[in-house]
Design a protein around this motif. Structure first.
Motif, PDB file in Angstrom:
ATOM      1  N   LEU A  83      50.638  30.455  30.792  1.00  0.00           N
ATOM      2  CA  LEU A  83      50.398  31.743  31.444  1.00  0.00           C
ATOM      3  C   LEU A  83      49.834  32.753  30.453  1.00  0.00           C
ATOM      4  O   LEU A  83      50.001  32.616  29.243  1.00  0.00           O
ATOM      5  N   PRO A  84      49.152  33.790  30.958  1.00  0.00           N
ATOM      6  CA  PRO A  84      48.619  34.820  30.062  1.00  0.00           C
ATOM      7  C   PRO A  84      49.708  35.771  29.581  1.00  0.00           C
ATOM      8  O   PRO A  84      50.619  36.124  30.340  1.00  0.00           O
ATOM      9  N   TYR A  85      49.617  36.166  28.318  1.00  0.00           N
ATOM     10  CA  TYR A  85      50.528  37.148  27.740  1.00  0.00           C
ATOM     11  C   TYR A  85      49.718  38.109  26.876  1.00  0.00           C
ATOM     12  O   TYR A  85      48.642  37.765  26.378  1.00  0.00           O
ATOM     13  N   ARG A  86      50.270  39.277  26.701  1.00  0.00           N
ATOM     14  CA  ARG A  86      49.715  40.207  25.726  1.00  0.00           C
ATOM     15  C   ARG A  86      50.842  40.681  24.826  1.00  0.00           C
ATOM     16  O   ARG A  86      52.005  40.697  25.207  1.00  0.00           O
ATOM     17  N   ASP A 127      54.200  39.328  30.196  1.00  0.00           N
ATOM     18  CA  ASP A 127      53.478  38.408  31.071  1.00  0.00           C
ATOM     19  C   ASP A 127      52.755  39.162  32.182  1.00  0.00           C
ATOM     20  O   ASP A 127      52.752  40.397  32.219  1.00  0.00           O
ATOM     21  N   HIS A 128      52.137  38.426  33.097  1.00  0.00           N
ATOM     22  CA  HIS A 128      51.302  39.031  34.130  1.00  0.00           C
ATOM     23  C   HIS A 128      52.113  39.823  35.149  1.00  0.00           C
ATOM     24  O   HIS A 128      51.541  40.611  35.908  1.00  0.00           O
ATOM     25  N   THR A 129      53.442  39.632  35.166  1.00  0.00           N
ATOM     26  CA  THR A 129      54.277  40.400  36.096  1.00  0.00           C
ATOM     27  C   THR A 129      54.886  41.627  35.431  1.00  0.00           C
ATOM     28  O   THR A 129      55.574  42.404  36.095  1.00  0.00           O
ATOM     29  N   ASN A 158      44.043  35.703  25.775  1.00  0.00           N
ATOM     30  CA  ASN A 158      45.245  36.039  26.529  1.00  0.00           C
ATOM     31  C   ASN A 158      46.299  34.938  26.547  1.00  0.00           C
ATOM     32  O   ASN A 158      47.455  35.192  26.879  1.00  0.00           O
ATOM     33  N   TYR A 159      45.911  33.702  26.192  1.00  0.00           N
ATOM     34  CA  TYR A 159      46.826  32.578  26.353  1.00  0.00           C
ATOM     35  C   TYR A 159      47.450  32.248  24.994  1.00  0.00           C
ATOM     36  O   TYR A 159      47.098  31.269  24.330  1.00  0.00           O
TER      37      TYR A 159
END
Length: 629
Positions: free
Chosen positions: A17-20, A536-538, A29-30
């Motif tokens: 999943l993508p993270y920053r 994460d994306h959420t 992003n990965y």
């Protein structure tokens, strides 16, 4: 992370999943997505280490993937064993593996030292091979071949052969993908185009910017070849057969596998004397070996005959079919053979069993200065390098258990053994998180009690029986167990421990995610990014901490474990409740300890809850109620 258990083969792949990283730019992003392992270049060295079996990981992969990887590795294992001097990996074989499945190339992991290009940071899924670049064609005319919206043709300068039916992706900020159904070269329809050609490919949802990279994610011709290869059933189970053919007796076939499963099939009618030509032993062998699409093959056939009897060949065939069918049923019904550990002496029979209710503290960092007498815990788990804090706790009469990190190299393990030996006062016990550490500690410190941490992944009573030869003084079962599973382990004689508060480590990395910003100087000790948050994306935030000494990063859960109802632990065998301490202040640590001591040790139904600092934090009950998939 992801809500499913990788320990049970149900990993939700949160690493894809993508993270920053909060407050830090990165080149993609990965940040947690590793490339796939590929060790062809290292095979001779791997074989030289004494390895006798190679595992090809194929979770959720296609039959074509299995066919390709097994075929290529079989080729190079044979080459490494037969002609080491001329061993060389051909580029076309690596390209074949990349085409079947790869994430921007491969990695050798840590077999050849740390791979600085371990992470596939731009894209977490299958890349395939670079097939070309988007170009703008002069006088280009767009044509619509279908009535739906996905009808745009894109100009591509090819680096690879492309055929109708191939899968194509264009990286144009987002991902444009299609299975090629239209290909134009010089205004004419073609079915294939070679490298160097400039073609129009379609159909895509919309046009793409010139210069965008083009990848071939699926090669139709290759997949058709591999599909045919994979569909061929290769018998893998050897069996032995004995066939009796005598006048006046019913024919008899006995088939036995190498697990000593045996079936006997008798013909319906007695054998007759041949009027012309008897059925020979060679012909019977020939028919028995026609095992067709079964998983069996006869590697040994014995025929007993009087050389004058006859039965139709169809009877032999039917007996073979029945025998192999019955053998499959018998093999399926085999009970699993369990390893029963011998109750033999092992160095380190120190076993201190206490069934009193207790509270323990686990310090993930250097403990803060705590006022004397402010901690009502019975035990602390602390790394042996925190010498000042250890001395303070020991002076207050609190049990001190030296905590050994769950993941260590051999050299790092030696370092921790030395640190425990050098402690001014020997620890009351040692906390270990893997089998290697357990074995080593029992050899080095045979008279010191040992507690097994949850990273040992102890799920049930058979696991405890297996590990009991090391005579542990306590066990924290897997954090994935719910109350029902804990109750199933209630008969265990070894006191258990349960985690009720704190940050939970969910992932261990051999590298720092902040190193992907392009300017990592490999000076973790002075780096301001060795601790931070992955988002994460959420929007969930996962704390990460990089250990400068070990060069290893731990990622923690986005929510803090907080159990405020302890009735579920009744009748489970749990005697100790563990509190994990990360960045809590001294007064907060005191309040947490007091809260759980009142509820658990003093058995009060309610406790004064001076825990206002948790009001705005994300809390979780873990898996105690719902379990894990």
């Amino acid at each position: 992370m992801g809500g499913r258990s990788g320990n049970r083969g149900r990993c939700a792949q949160p690493c894809r999943l993508p993270y920053r990283i909060e407050g830090l730019p990165t080149s993609g992003n990965y940040l947690l997505s590793p490339k796939d392992l590929m060790t062809l270049e290292l095979l001779p060295d791997i074989i030289d280490t004494g390895v006798r079996a190679l595992k090809i990981e194929g979770r959720m992969k296609s039959a074509e993937y299995v066919a390709a990887t097994v075929m290529i590795y079989r080729k190079y294992v044979d080459l490494a064993l037969s002609d080491r001097e001329s061993y060389k990996v051909e580029p076309e074989d690596i390209r074949l593996l990349e085409q079947v499945f790869s994430r921007g190339g491969f990695t050798t992991g840590y077999l050849d030292g740390k791979d600085k290009k371990l992470i596939s940071i731009e894209h977490p899924k299958h890349w395939g091979v670079r097939a070309g670049t988007v170009v703008r064609l002069k006088g280009e005319v767009k044509k619509s071949f279908y009535t739906d919206r996905e009808n745009t043709l894109v100009g591509v300068k090819l680096d690879e052969e492309v055929n109708i039916g191939d899968g194509i992706e264009i990286w144009d900020g987002g991902i444009l993908s299609t299975v090629v159904s239209v290909m134009l070269r010089d205004g004419k329809h073609v079915k294939s185009a070679l490298p160097g050609s400039t073609v129009l490919l379609g159909n895509f949802r919309h046009d793409a910017r010139p210069g965008s990279p083009v990848y071939k994610t699926s090669d139709r011709k290759l997949m058709e070849f591999l599909s045919g290869f994979a569909s061929k059933n290769v018998p893998m189970v050897p069996v032995k057969g004995e066939f009796r053919l005598f006048k006046g007796e019913k024919p008899l076939l006995v088939v036995t596998d190498y697990s000593q499963n045996t079936v006997s099939i008798e013909g319906n009618e007695p054998c007759q004397e041949a009027l012309k030509k008897p059925l020979t032993g060679d012909r019977i062998c020939e028919q028995l070996k026609k095992t067709g699409d079964t998983p069996y093959y006869f590697d040994d056939v014995r025929v007993l005959t009087d050389n004058k009897s006859f039965i139709p060949v169809s009877v032999v065939n039917e007996m073979r079919r029945k025998a192999l069918t019955e053998l499959s049923k018998k093999r399926e019904s085999m009970t699993e053979r369990r390893f029963i550990p011998e109750n033999t002496y092992f160095p380190g029979n120190a076993m201190y069993l206490s069934y009193e209710r207790k509270i323990s503290l686990m310090f993930y960092k250097t403990p803060p200065e705590l006022p004397p007498g402010s901690i009502t815990a019975d035990r602390v788990y602390i790394r042996p390098e925190h010498t000042d804090a250890i001395e303070r706790f020991q002076n207050e009469g609190i049990e001190v258990y030296a905590a050994i990190p769950a993941v260590l190299t051999d050299r790092q393990m030696d370092m921790y053994m030395k640190r425990i030996h050098l402690m001014k006062k020997r620890p009351d016990g040692i906390l270990v998180g893997n089998l290697g550490a357990l074995h080593r500690v029992r050899e080095e410190f045979p008279d010191i009690p040992v507690v097994l941490d949850y990273t040992m992944n102890i799920f049930n009573l058979p696991a405890i029986a297996l590990i009991s030869r090391y005579r542990p003084s306590g066990i924290m079962p897997s954090l994935e167990l719910n109350f029902e599973a804990l109750r199933d382990m209630e008969s265990c004689d070894i006191p258990m421990e349960a985690y009720v508060y704190g940050s939970i480590p969910v992932m261990t990395l051999e590298y720092c995610p902040a190193s992907n910003n392009g300017d990592c100087g490999q000076k973790c000790g002075v780096c301001g990014n060795k601790q931070g948050y992955l988002t994460d994306h959420t929007g969930r935030r996962f704390m990460y901490i990089t250990d400068p000494e070990l060069g290893r990063t731990t990622v923690y859960n986005s929510s803090i474990m907080m159990m405020d109802d302890l009735t579920g632990f009744e009748n489970t065998g749990v005697k100790i409740l563990r509190i994990g301490i990360m960045d809590e202040r001294p007064d907060e640590i005191t309040n947490i300890c007091n809260y759980y001591r009142e509820l658990w040790v003093n058995r009060k139904t309610k406790a004064s809850r001076d825990l206002l600092f948790l009001k705005n934090k994300s809390l979780t009950h873990g898996h105690y109620y719902r379990g894990v998939e």
